[in-house]
Design an enzyme around this catalytic site. Sequence first.
Site, PDB file in Angstrom:
ATOM      1  N   SER A 248     -11.368  -1.394  -0.400  1.00  0.00           N
ATOM      2  CA  SER A 248     -10.062  -1.495   0.257  1.00  0.00           C
ATOM      3  C   SER A 248     -10.233  -1.954   1.697  1.00  0.00           C
ATOM      4  CB  SER A 248      -9.341  -0.141   0.254  1.00  0.00           C
ATOM      5  OG  SER A 248      -8.894   0.214  -1.020  1.00  0.00           O
TER       6      SER A 248
ATOM      7  N   HIS B 124      -3.757   5.974   3.405  1.00  0.00           N
ATOM      8  CA  HIS B 124      -4.514   4.798   2.990  1.00  0.00           C
ATOM      9  C   HIS B 124      -3.924   3.522   3.574  1.00  0.00           C
ATOM     10  CE1 HIS B 124      -6.022   1.640   0.208  1.00  0.00           C
ATOM     11  NE2 HIS B 124      -7.079   2.417   0.094  1.00  0.00           N
TER      12      HIS B 124
ATOM     13  N   ASP C  99       0.844  -1.194   0.000  1.00  0.00           N
ATOM     14  CA  ASP C  99       0.000   0.000   0.000  1.00  0.00           C
ATOM     15  C   ASP C  99       0.883   1.249   0.000  1.00  0.00           C
ATOM     16  OD1 ASP C  99      -2.358   1.808   0.753  1.00  0.00           O
ATOM     17  OD2 ASP C  99      -3.267  -0.175   0.838  1.00  0.00           O
TER      18      ASP C  99
END
Length: 462
Positions: free
Chosen positions: A272, A79, A38
């Site tokens: 996600s 994120h 990520d």
Amino acid sequence: KSGLGSNDPDAFFPGLVGANLLHAESLTGYGVTGAVVDTGYENKGQLNNNSMNEDRLVGHYDAILDEELMMVPSDESGHGAHVSGVIANSAKGSSSGEFNGVAPDVNLVSVRAFDGSGQATYADVIRGLDWILQDKGTYDVRVVNMSFSAAPQSFYWEDPLSQAVMRLWQDGIVVVASAGNTGPDPMTIGVPGNVPYVITVGAMTDNYTPADPADDRLASFSSAGPTVEGFVKPEVVAPGGHLLSIMGYHTIAREHPEFYDGQEYFVMSGTSQAAAVVSGIVALMLQAEPWLTPDDVKCKLMSSARPALDDNGGLAYSIFQQGAGLVSAYDAVKGTELACANRGLNIDKDVAGVEHYGGRANVDEDGNYYLMDLQGYMWADGYMWADGYMWADGYMWSDGYMWSDGYMWADAYMWSDGYMWNDAYMWADAYMWADGYMWSDGYMWSDSLTEAMSINVWVDQQ
């Protein structure tokens, strides 16, 4: 503060999938290592320490710099931290007293392949996956979370990222991929979620009422299958609406301050987050049964999931939208079903380029998607459930067949954006999850590794 204190807010999603029941039985992911590919990692106590205050960030690699880092990697986006927190947050909610992560004692490996804006190249991501594979003996990574996607540019076996993903699966590493946030139209599953072997995850939402499953529904942004090769995707769905998790004041928090508490927590929706829930569940499964193969894990997850039904007992959403249904951590761990996933597929031959495979999905002249059996006719009643929620005639819809066996798409059945869902399984917000099944929830590859991909696009909270 350590992040393990008593003033953390409550994240309800571990309870929605029954992970809290496993926590009560001391199944917390302890001894299992998961990798998150990520935007990086957040240096916060909820992630660095487990419930016993032990360090558990065991490795970190920057695929963009091609460098194993000595210090905790940064996360300019936020994120990666959020996804990691969904999997592994070891803090307990102040009112519930339950863990805010699905696997609060799992060890973590952070692989930064995406920059602060959430962008990456194929080369960076593949470099990160190769590092996981090469260092498997060092960190013993058992599950890899991939909460990102790119538009398919080829059949899955021709795509270099898909090839790297398949090598992980071949080597005994469970790969969990997000379906993507470009739904609800069909054929919107991205790479690597279109790889038939892996566990691809769509998103549902509790409609902000975690104690009331009657209004749960599929998230409108959740990408849907089938894939170009005819595979049903996603395999399962998981909570992906308004999930509370860790984040510092980085790009996403600055762009959406209304969802940030100003200190440590951020609320975000997406597949996600749904994929991260499933990665956490996989860690619980592997702690309970370390000998499980990736195919075993996939089988247990799918066979224990529960589909959303309408008032008449039919599917509220097609299998191309919800797969087998909502995951259940408790039932997946306690279930005994094995050898029901990826049948008809041989990953060794696939990786070697000897054989490639297609799925059972097809589309008729009117644009209706359906499933074929090996003789090519439509399944009874379109989507007949047999006992135990297994497909009739003993076939799981994740089965495949050799691509060369003749189910190539005829000109009359070319995939097209104009194809609509079969009327019997139209998308409808009015469909709620049935009380009886409460949730305890012609592409060409460019040869260029500079192909861009990104973490899943921002979607409004649901």
